[in-house]
Design an enzyme around this catalytic site. Structure first.
Site, short mmCIF file in Angstrom:
data_model
loop_
_atom_site.label_atom_id
_atom_site.label_comp_id
_atom_site.label_asym_id
_atom_site.label_seq_id
_atom_site.Cartn_x
_atom_site.Cartn_y
_atom_site.Cartn_z
CG HIS A 121 -53.21 -5.98 -16.43
ND1 HIS A 121 -51.90 -6.36 -16.51
CD2 HIS A 121 -53.58 -6.19 -15.15
CE1 HIS A 121 -51.47 -6.77 -15.33
NE2 HIS A 121 -52.47 -6.68 -14.47
CG ASP A 122 -50.48 -5.96 -19.96
OD1 ASP A 122 -50.31 -5.14 -20.88
OD2 ASP A 122 -50.46 -5.65 -18.76
N GLY A 139 -53.45 -11.22 -15.09
CA GLY A 139 -52.73 -10.45 -16.08
C GLY A 139 -51.68 -11.24 -16.83
#
Length: 259
Positions: A121-122, A139
């Site tokens: 994520h991200d 992440g």
């Protein structure tokens, strides 16, 4: 009309360009947009919100846009955005972003993700990047253009990988990875000079490569304090944009750099 295999399941809330190909047993949920010329292989799962650009080749069994593997995630609206002309091989996994990280996981264009690549994520991955088999990002990682992440290598959360960086196989990167440099190893991870052969193949001039080699030697061998070494690189090699980027990247490090 898109070419959708009769065994594939595609949500009515999905937007597909007219020449998209969807293979057998693929599962595409609502909120997914797929651009022209993209091929979705068999058993691929795509959960929206996801935007996929044009002419991407996504081979079978990949999982794209699934929720972030973050205990703080509570189902908020977050996205995965993928550019154009990427190749995503079997069993790769790309997660959507989190609200705490900006809400978007972003992939550029012309990248090659070998089997079992993972983008958490991200993360923000640039363009013309190579992920070898099982390359893994935690992440919030930023990966610069034209970099290479070797097989079975992992990058710690919130780290950055500089442009044209080369991470050798089975490496564990818990700090920022220098641009233009070969970085290899697992606790400790070390640098092994400028990736001169790789830069030659990419068309860098001999003068530029020599300037980067000098910058690397000043950083790692001069025994100067970090800021003094960076100032000397700027003074001696500031005419080269690559040397200036080398300095700016190091100054922007929040977790330190791998030397």
């Amino acid at each position: 009309m898109p070419d959708i295999h009769p065994t594939a399941i595609v949500s009515s809330a999905t937007t597909l360009a007219s020449d998209v190909v969807v293979g057998p047993f693929a599962l595409i949920g609502p909120g997914v947009t797929i651009g022209a010329g993209t091929e979705i292989g068999p058993y691929t799962r795509i959960d929206g919100p996801v935007t996929i650009g044009e002419r991407n080749r996504i081979l079978g069994q990949s999982s794209l846009g699934t929720p972030p593997q973050d205990l703080k995630f509570k189902g908020e609206h977050t996205e995965l955005v993928i550019g154009n002309d990427n190749t995503i091989r079997e069993f790769s996994t790309f997660n959507r972003g989190t609200t705490g990280g900006g809400g978007i996981t972003a992939i550029g264009s012309n990248n090659f993700f070998m089997a079992y690549s993972h983008v958490a994520h991200d993360c923000h991955v640039g363009s013309n990047v190579i992920f070898a088999n099982n390359a893994t990002l935690a992440g919030h990682v930023e990966v610069g253009d034209f970099s290479t992440i070797g097989a079975f290598s992992a990058v710690h959360q919130f780290c950055r990988v500089g442009e044209h960086a080369f991470i050798g196989g089975d490496s564990m990167c818990t700090q920022d990875v220098l641009p233009f440099v070969k970085t290899v190893g697992s606790r400790p991870t070390k640098t092994y000079g400028i990736n001169s052969i790789g830069l030659q193949r990419k068309g860098f001039s001999p003068d530029t490569i020599e300037a980067l080699q000098r910058a690397y030697r000043i950083l790692t061998r001069s025994k100067m304090k970090l800021e003094d070494a960076l100032a000397k690189i700027e003074t001696d090699l500031g005419l080269y944009p690559e040397a200036r980027y080398f300095v700016e990247f190091i100054r922007g490090a929040k977790r330190g750099i791998i030397r």
